[in-house]
Design a protein around this motif. Structure first.
Motif, PDB file in Angstrom:
ATOM      1  N   ILE A 110       0.842  -1.210   0.000  1.00 52.34           N
ATOM      2  CA  ILE A 110       0.000   0.000   0.000  1.00 52.34           C
ATOM      3  C   ILE A 110       0.875   1.257   0.000  1.00 52.34           C
ATOM      4  N   LEU A 111       1.838   1.297   0.931  1.00 52.68           N
ATOM      5  CA  LEU A 111       2.709   2.478   0.973  1.00 52.68           C
ATOM      6  C   LEU A 111       3.530   2.579  -0.312  1.00 52.68           C
ATOM      7  N   GLY A 112       3.950   1.446  -0.818  1.00 58.31           N
ATOM      8  CA  GLY A 112       4.807   1.411  -2.010  1.00 58.31           C
ATOM      9  C   GLY A 112       4.043   1.595  -3.313  1.00 58.31           C
ATOM     10  N   ASN A 113       2.755   1.873  -3.240  1.00 54.68           N
ATOM     11  CA  ASN A 113       1.981   2.150  -4.456  1.00 54.68           C
ATOM     12  C   ASN A 113       1.125   3.402  -4.354  1.00 54.68           C
ATOM     13  N   PHE A 114       0.699   3.725  -3.141  1.00 57.21           N
ATOM     14  CA  PHE A 114      -0.278   4.814  -3.017  1.00 57.21           C
ATOM     15  C   PHE A 114       0.266   6.070  -2.343  1.00 57.21           C
ATOM     16  N   TYR A 115       1.358   5.946  -1.564  1.00 57.88           N
ATOM     17  CA  TYR A 115       1.934   7.134  -0.912  1.00 57.88           C
ATOM     18  C   TYR A 115       2.240   8.176  -1.990  1.00 57.88           C
ATOM     19  N   SER A 116       2.066   9.441  -1.671  1.00 57.23           N
ATOM     20  CA  SER A 116       2.272  10.524  -2.650  1.00 57.23           C
ATOM     21  C   SER A 116       1.415  10.296  -3.901  1.00 57.23           C
ATOM     22  N   THR A 117       0.220   9.728  -3.682  1.00 55.20           N
ATOM     23  CA  THR A 117      -0.701   9.421  -4.784  1.00 55.20           C
ATOM     24  C   THR A 117       0.023   8.632  -5.883  1.00 55.20           C
ATOM     25  N   GLY A 118       0.924   7.766  -5.437  1.00 57.83           N
ATOM     26  CA  GLY A 118       1.605   6.861  -6.371  1.00 57.83           C
ATOM     27  C   GLY A 118       2.712   7.490  -7.183  1.00 57.83           C
ATOM     28  N   GLN A 119       3.066   8.730  -6.880  1.00 60.29           N
ATOM     29  CA  GLN A 119       4.050   9.443  -7.712  1.00 60.29           C
ATOM     30  C   GLN A 119       5.438   9.346  -7.080  1.00 60.29           C
ATOM     31  N   ILE A 120       5.930   8.117  -6.982  1.00 56.44           N
ATOM     32  CA  ILE A 120       7.260   7.882  -6.406  1.00 56.44           C
ATOM     33  C   ILE A 120       8.007   6.934  -7.335  1.00 56.44           C
ATOM     34  N   CYS A 121       9.262   7.332  -7.651  1.00 56.67           N
ATOM     35  CA  CYS A 121      10.034   6.580  -8.642  1.00 56.67           C
ATOM     36  C   CYS A 121      10.273   5.140  -8.230  1.00 56.67           C
ATOM     37  N   SER A 122      10.461   4.903  -6.915  1.00 61.45           N
ATOM     38  CA  SER A 122      10.847   3.558  -6.458  1.00 61.45           C
ATOM     39  C   SER A 122       9.634   2.694  -6.117  1.00 61.45           C
ATOM     40  N   ASN A 123       8.430   3.139  -6.442  1.00 60.49           N
ATOM     41  CA  ASN A 123       7.252   2.359  -6.073  1.00 60.49           C
ATOM     42  C   ASN A 123       7.316   0.916  -6.570  1.00 60.49           C
ATOM     43  N   GLY A 124       6.789   0.020  -5.742  1.00 63.57           N
ATOM     44  CA  GLY A 124       6.783  -1.410  -6.070  1.00 63.57           C
ATOM     45  C   GLY A 124       5.499  -1.755  -6.791  1.00 63.57           C
TER      46      GLY A 124
END
Ligand code: NDP
Length: 487
Positions: free
Chosen positions: A272-286
């Motif tokens: 959840i954190l690795g996909n939705f944090y910052s509305t999903g706008q993170i380069c390292s998202n899983g």
């Protein structure tokens, strides 16, 4: 709602305006209201910034590491004192929820300033004994460095680039993304107040052409860009014409591996954190979540119940979990991927479209989305979406999952959830990624180097390793015996 800075640019220790540059606006993604009107830097202004940076760098490099350390530490303190003001500005410019920006943006920037302040005071070379003398090495600054930022973590990116650059005695000209141009100016104010010499940190506003001009400028020794893979490749090409050093922090399509023996609740939290944090706008998202088949149903059930409880809303309300996407362009792009996922046959487990938030009907909100029955060849499993869209796939066994996890051109990060210690380390060694988290996801403490392999990038930010990307080693050979010549 306005957040108009005194002028568009900050150079030579002060705000500077040049209204002959093309005008552009920064808007609040939750409402579409204009926050500020700015101008793109003209060629004349770029030259002024380069001249100021040259003077600033000479002055900055001439003082001791201990003195540089004091200035950076003071800047870190000012950032922390102003955290609330900086967080509100970042929330307005990016649309990210204030509960995030209060803890993750300026705060992690301050961590970087403090960490590199400590290292600035202790930069030392090596002594090498030789048969007829000795050699020693000196770590020297590169000179003027350009920093080019993406829009998802504007002040963090500006701090992560400038802190190691300044610690090594360089000057920096920073170009924020034109989508989020405001907070880098605040960082420049803070540096000046902390005692940084004029010209050692400058901010120029502009779009791609400004980034390209900095990447090709003969007086600039290095360029560090955070952005998409395509932009990184362009910067590397442009920088090659003047043989610049480059650091590329680029995109990803990172895997999270969830084994049947994992703490499933922790794995769901990570996903959840690795996909939705910052509305999903993170380069390292899983964004590719591989779940071992025997726990697939339980994982998806927990995931969807947790996703349904995510609160979208007013980004400035501390109860809001997710704000809107950063721009209309990003909104359109993410919605298009949600449609493609369904057209290509993935099952929509939750979300899947635009979201309406009362009072913010013009905001670029989308639903946190989970696709199941995703096949590796689908577009949503291959391309970086940069929005809250998670793909869940199932697997049977270690060999299969590691091959599928590595079957991508990207290599930024990976997560492994298992209680089997040997397996965790075995797979951490085999996964092709710059950062691997074991039973955690997306944590980037400043002490730990961060960056990508394969097309996700070159070089590292954070950690001691970052210093090597902002300095060059000089070898000095000293003879202690007579010089001999054969003729
Ligand atoms: P872009 O690649 O669109 O832009 C990044 C920066 O490069 C912007 O400031 C942009 O200017 C500038 N730029 C564009 N063209 C050129 C050029 N030809 N030469 C030099 N500079 C140029 O990325 P986004 O801003 O859309 O950010 C999202 C991307 O960033 C995603 O792919 C994401 O994965 C990646 N990213 C990587 C991170 C990492 O640490 N690995 C962290 C955060 C994001 P402008 O947009 O103003 O025109």
């Amino acid at each position: 709602m306005r957040a108009q800075p005194p002028a568009s640019h900050y150079l030579d220790g002060a705000y500077v305006e040049d209204e002959t540059g093309d005008a552009f606006e920064s808007v609040y993604p939750a409402t579409g209201e204009v926050l500020a009107s700015l101008h793109v830097a003209t060629p004349a202004l770029i030259e002024r910034a380069v001249a100021a940076a040259k003077r600033g760098q000479e002055q900055w490099a001439a003082i001791s590491g201990a003195e540089r350390s004091r200035v950076l530490r003071r800047a870190a303190e000012l950032m922390r004192e102003r955290n609330e003001e900086l967080s509100q500005l970042e929330t307005l410019d990016t649309g990210k929820a204030i509960q995030e920006t209060r803890v993750a943006d300026a705060a992690s920037g301050a961590d970087a300033l403090e960490y590199f302040a400590a290292l600035a005071a202790d930069r030392r070379g090596a002594h090498i004994d030789l048969p007829n003398g000795f050699a020693y090495t000196r770590w020297e600054p590169l000179g003027i460095c350009a920093g080019i930022g993406a829009w998802n973590y504007p002040i963090q990116i500006a701090a992560w680039k400038s802190a190691p650059a300044l610690a090594c005695g360089n000057a920096m000209i920073f170009k924020p993304s034109d989508v989020t141009p405001l907070s880098a100016l605040k960082l420049a104010e803070i540096y000046t107040e902390a005692g940084l010499p004029a010209g050692a940190f400058n901010v120029l506003q502009g779009k791609g052409p400004l980034g390209a001009a900095l990447s090709s400028h003969p007086a600039i020794a290095k360029v560090s860009v955070t952005g998409s893979v395509g932009t990184g490749a362009k910067v590397m090409g442009t920088a090659s014409t003047t043989t610049k050093h480059v650091t590329l922090e680029l995109g990803g399509k990172s895997p999270i591996l969830v084994f049947a023996d994992a703490d499933l609740d922790a794995a769901v939290s990570g996903a959840i954190l690795g996909n939705f944090y910052s509305t999903g706008q993170i380069c390292s998202n899983g964004t590719r979540v591989f779940v071992e088949r025997s726990v697939r149903a339980a994982f998806i059930d927990k995931l969807c119940r947790r996703a349904a409880a995510i609160r979208l809303g007013n980004p400035l309300d501390s109860e809001t979990h997710l704000g809107p996407l950063v721009s209309k362009a990003q909104y359109d792009k993410v919605l298009a991927y949600m449609r493609v996922g369904q057209e290509e046959g993935a099952t929509l487990a939750c979300g899947g479209g635009p979201a309406t938030v009362t009072g913010f009907e013009d905001g670029w909100f989308v639903e946190p989305t989970v696709f199941t029955d995703v096949v590796d060849t689908m577009t949503i499993a291959r391309e970086e979406i940069f929005g809250p869209v998670m793909c869940v796939m199932e697997f049977d066994g270690e060999e299969e999952v590691i091959a599928r996890a590595n079957a991508t051109e990207f290599g930024l990060a990976a997560g492994i959830y298992t209680r089997d210690l040997s397996r965790a380390h075995r797979l951490a060694a085999r996964v092709e990624a710059g950062t691997v988290w074991v039973n955690a996801y997306n944590l980037t403490p400043v002490e730990m180097p961060f960056g990508g392999v394969k097309r996700s990038g070159i070089g590292r930010e954070n950690g001691r390793e970052a210093l090597e990307h902002y300095s060059q080693v000089k070898s000095v050979y000293v003879a202690t015996g007579p010089e001999d010549a054969p003729y």
